[in-house]
Design an enzyme around this catalytic site. Structure first.
Site, PDB file in Angstrom:
ATOM      1  N   ARG A 101      11.291 -13.613 -14.243  1.00 47.01           N
ATOM      2  CA  ARG A 101      11.977 -12.317 -14.409  1.00 47.01           C
ATOM      3  C   ARG A 101      11.057 -11.220 -14.937  1.00 47.01           C
ATOM      4  NH1 ARG A 101      16.075 -15.980 -16.152  1.00 47.01           N
ATOM      5  NH2 ARG A 101      17.812 -16.031 -14.676  1.00 47.01           N
ATOM      6  N   ARG A 140       9.948  12.660  -7.643  1.00 53.85           N
ATOM      7  CA  ARG A 140       9.040  11.678  -7.056  1.00 53.85           C
ATOM      8  C   ARG A 140       9.138  11.640  -5.530  1.00 53.85           C
ATOM      9  NH1 ARG A 140       7.692   5.780  -9.620  1.00 53.85           N
ATOM     10  NH2 ARG A 140       6.366   5.007  -7.949  1.00 53.85           N
ATOM     11  N   GLU A 193      -4.556  10.626   1.461  1.00 52.11           N
ATOM     12  CA  GLU A 193      -3.733  10.621   0.251  1.00 52.11           C
ATOM     13  C   GLU A 193      -4.257  11.614  -0.784  1.00 52.11           C
ATOM     14  OE1 GLU A 193      -0.926   9.234  -0.226  1.00 52.11           O
ATOM     15  OE2 GLU A 193      -0.779   7.686   1.320  1.00 52.11           O
ATOM     16  N   HIS A 212       4.756   6.772   8.425  1.00 52.50           N
ATOM     17  CA  HIS A 212       5.150   5.365   8.485  1.00 52.50           C
ATOM     18  C   HIS A 212       5.653   5.008   9.883  1.00 52.50           C
ATOM     19  CE1 HIS A 212       5.803   4.616   3.887  1.00 52.50           C
ATOM     20  NE2 HIS A 212       4.572   4.361   4.274  1.00 52.50           N
ATOM     21  N   ASN A 270       6.426  11.439  -0.930  1.00 54.12           N
ATOM     22  CA  ASN A 270       6.619  10.966   0.455  1.00 54.12           C
ATOM     23  C   ASN A 270       6.074  11.958   1.475  1.00 54.12           C
ATOM     24  OD1 ASN A 270       7.719   8.745   1.988  1.00 54.12           O
ATOM     25  ND2 ASN A 270       9.239  10.192   2.788  1.00 54.12           N
ATOM     26  N   LYS A 315       5.772   1.076  -8.050  1.00 59.48           N
ATOM     27  CA  LYS A 315       6.520   0.664  -6.860  1.00 59.48           C
ATOM     28  C   LYS A 315       5.753  -0.439  -6.143  1.00 59.48           C
ATOM     29  CE  LYS A 315       8.251   3.662  -4.046  1.00 59.48           C
ATOM     30  NZ  LYS A 315       8.412   4.865  -3.192  1.00 59.48           N
ATOM     31  N   HIS A 368      -3.109   3.242   7.832  1.00 58.33           N
ATOM     32  CA  HIS A 368      -2.087   3.965   7.075  1.00 58.33           C
ATOM     33  C   HIS A 368      -2.526   5.407   6.799  1.00 58.33           C
ATOM     34  CE1 HIS A 368       1.077   4.779   4.178  1.00 58.33           C
ATOM     35  NE2 HIS A 368       0.160   5.167   3.321  1.00 58.33           N
ATOM     36  N   LYS A 426      -0.549  11.924  -9.069  1.00 55.45           N
ATOM     37  CA  LYS A 426       0.437  10.846  -8.880  1.00 55.45           C
ATOM     38  C   LYS A 426       1.001  10.394 -10.222  1.00 55.45           C
ATOM     39  CE  LYS A 426       2.583   7.325  -6.812  1.00 55.45           C
ATOM     40  NZ  LYS A 426       1.960   6.271  -6.018  1.00 55.45           N
ATOM     41  N   HIS A 441       4.592  10.944   4.842  1.00 58.52           N
ATOM     42  CA  HIS A 441       4.889   9.533   5.075  1.00 58.52           C
ATOM     43  C   HIS A 441       6.095   9.298   5.977  1.00 58.52           C
ATOM     44  CE1 HIS A 441       2.003   9.118   1.894  1.00 58.52           C
ATOM     45  NE2 HIS A 441       2.062   7.802   1.950  1.00 58.52           N
ATOM     46  N   GLU A 475      12.259   7.458  -8.926  1.00 61.33           N
ATOM     47  CA  GLU A 475      12.435   8.195  -7.683  1.00 61.33           C
ATOM     48  C   GLU A 475      13.841   8.785  -7.575  1.00 61.33           C
ATOM     49  OE1 GLU A 475      10.686   7.803  -3.162  1.00 61.33           O
ATOM     50  OE2 GLU A 475      11.263   5.979  -4.229  1.00 61.33           O
TER      51      GLU A 475
END
Length: 542
Positions: free
Chosen positions: A298, A418, A362, A429, A422, A320, A441, A404, A425, A414
């Site tokens: 956990r 945040r 990026e 993506h 994206n 993330k 990417h 970032k 992206h 998010e």
């Protein structure tokens, strides 16, 4: 001593000249190749000098070349010595007063292959055996040097390891839990902090009693070969052992199989809730390691040493993580902030050229989101970034990482701001998936950034000319700005409709307004279709 000065010694085939050239190019230092200096003065190749003047004549010319090199180097410089240059006592003394010596060492059998033909001392039937003899003769001089670096790997990795041995300014904490600095990947104090040093809480758990248990290190074969030795040594210096787990490279490692491989390694290591998991590599390794850390018992501590530009400025920061599943990118994941992210700007210098270029998408994105000066740097210094000059590479990476970090600190889950991350992206993506591996990417994100800027201009959201500026900056960094031929709008539309950022039947898209400013806009399917259509204007579709 006026500025850093290095001289590289070692047997033939150790790569002294090539390593010196790389170091000089990255740092803007002067580079001197003693053999080339001898050839220039004598107007003969080294082999011809040996043939005409014998070894004694060559050694005298070499001694004079060393003397000239030491006298002429007024600032930071690196000298590549001939294999036997340190046999001369006068040269040894001059060089020792001038700078720091590094022995590039490696197995004679490996160096013999790299040395090739035409070396005067290696003309016999067994060059490797001859190199072994020379090593025993010269070992006392080599081993007296301050630094010893394994030279058997790729030359870029050797050059990076040489630089890691030097003394650089203390690492900078650019945000809580994020350190930045040359050589942090090989520093024991950083490893100790990552492993929870300084107290009982969070320290690596003993495995069956007395000695500390192993630290599982998620990586891949290529990164392990390039940088695994430095991290393993740093972890070992803290009293712990590193247990590397090599995952498949890239997206293939971000899978159920990669996740279960890490779970299995943690089980074998006897990892409990205080045992950290380390990640060494690019964004894919960090993603699957983050999910493994979030789910084992956990949740256990996570430490990341990102080695790609993309990971250093984006993927490793913010907590993330996810794996790919059922042909969809990143649908299974968690938020699990790492205990430490250690960014070593030397690590990306080993990237292949295409991966190096892809990472800058990026960085441009970070400038558009929150740092106009960074965007200007990308526009202005494309040539320096392409040449891997650290004087521009380091501030670019540091500033992008800081953007970032600032965003995720204000919005860790998010919920609002945040979403700006994206930018580029949404279509990026979809392009990456539709291209079936033909686009990296970062390449897909570059195309997505320009598409977002053009759509934002057409809708009156972005300032006029922003799309052209973004396209010029990305083009200057060697990145594509239009989709490749053969893709069509339909392939993208289906993928965009499954984007994670959809809510209430609308797509929440990040669109640029100006460098440093982004707006989140909710688009219905009709608007998304129009956006995708503009991406393919003038492109041959399949």
């Amino acid at each position: 001593m006026s500025g850093p000065r290095l001289y590289l010694a070692g047997l033939s085939g150790a790569g002294k000249s090539a390593v010196a050239e790389r170091i000089a190019g990255w740092l803007g230092w002067a580079a001197v190749d003693v053999d080339r200096e001898v050839e220039a003065v004598e107007c003969l190749a080294v082999a011809e000098i040996w043939a005409r003047q014998g070894e004694a004549g060559f050694r005298e010319a070499e001694r004079r070349a060393v003397e000239r090199a030491v006298e002429s180097a007024a600032g930071p410089a690196v000298i590549a010595l001939g294999g036997g240059a340190l046999e001369d006592p006068g040269s040894r003394e001059r060089l020792a007063r001038w700078g720091e010596g590094v022995w590039l060492d490696g197995p004679p059998a490996v160096l013999a292959v790299r040395a090739g033909e035409g070396r005067p001392l290696l003309t016999g039937p067994d060059p490797a055996a001859r190199l072994l003899e020379l090593l025993e003769e010269r070992r006392p001089r080599y081993s007296a040097l301050r630094h010893r670096v394994d030279a058997s790997g790729p030359l870029e990795a050797v050059a990076v390891e040489v630089l890691r041995r030097l003394e650089w300014p203390a690492p900078e904490e650019i945000a809580e839990g994020i350190v930045f600095g040359r050589g942090v990947l090989g520093r024991a104090d950083i490893a100790e902090r990552a492993l929870g040093g300084g107290g009982a809480a969070g320290r690596v758990a003993p495995s069956g009693g007395g000695s500390p248990g192993p630290v599982v290190v998620a990586t891949d074969a290529r990164v392990g070969r390039l940088h695994g030795g430095a991290l393993t040594a740093a972890i070992s210096a803290t009293g712990h052992a590193a247990a590397p787990v090599e995952l498949p490279e890239g997206e293939e490692g971000k899978s159920i199989d990669g996740l279960t491989a890490l779970w299995s390694a943690l089980a074998v290591a006897g990892a409990d809730r205080d045992t950290p998991l380390a990640a060494l590599g690019g964004g894919a390794v960090g993603d699957v390691a983050g999910l493994a850390a979030a789910t084992w018992k956990r949740g256990i501590p996570l430490a990341i040493w990102p080695t790609t530009i993309l990971a250093q400025v984006d993927a490793a920061i913010g907590g993330k993580n996810a794996i790919d599943f059922a042909g969809v990118k990143n649908p299974v994941g968690t938020f699990w902030p790492p205990r430490l992210v250690a960014i070593d700007p030397l690590a990306p210098l080993t990237l292949p050229e295409r991966d190096w270029r892809a990472g800058w998408a990026e960085v441009v994105k970070a400038g558009l989101i929150g740092d106009p000066g960074l965007f200007d740097l990308c526009e202005r210094e494309g040539a320096g970034l392409a040449a891997r000059r650290l004087d521009v590479v380091e501030p670019a990476i540091r500033r992008a990482a800081a953007v970032k970090a600032a965003v995720v600190t204000r919005d860790p889950r998010e919920a609002g701001e945040r979403r700006a991350l994206n930018l580029g992206h949404t279509l990026g993506h979809a392009l990456e998936a539709a291209a079936g591996g033909a686009l990296l990417h970062g390449e897909a994100v570059a195309i997505g950034l320009v598409a977002a800027a053009r759509w934002a201009e057409s809708e009156g959201i972005a300032r006029a000319g922003l799309a052209d500026r973004a396209a010029a900056a990305l083009d200057g960094l060697g990145l594509p700005t239009r989709p490749p031929a053969g893709l069509g709008p339909a392939a993208l539309a289906e993928r965009v409709r499954h984007d994670k950022k959809r809510a209430g039947g609308r797509l929440h898209a990040a669109l640029p307004v100006a460098p440093g400013e982004v707006r989140i806009v909710a688009l219905d399917d009709a608007a998304v279709d129009r956006w995708i259509a503009t991406l393919f204007e003038g492109v041959e579709v399949g």
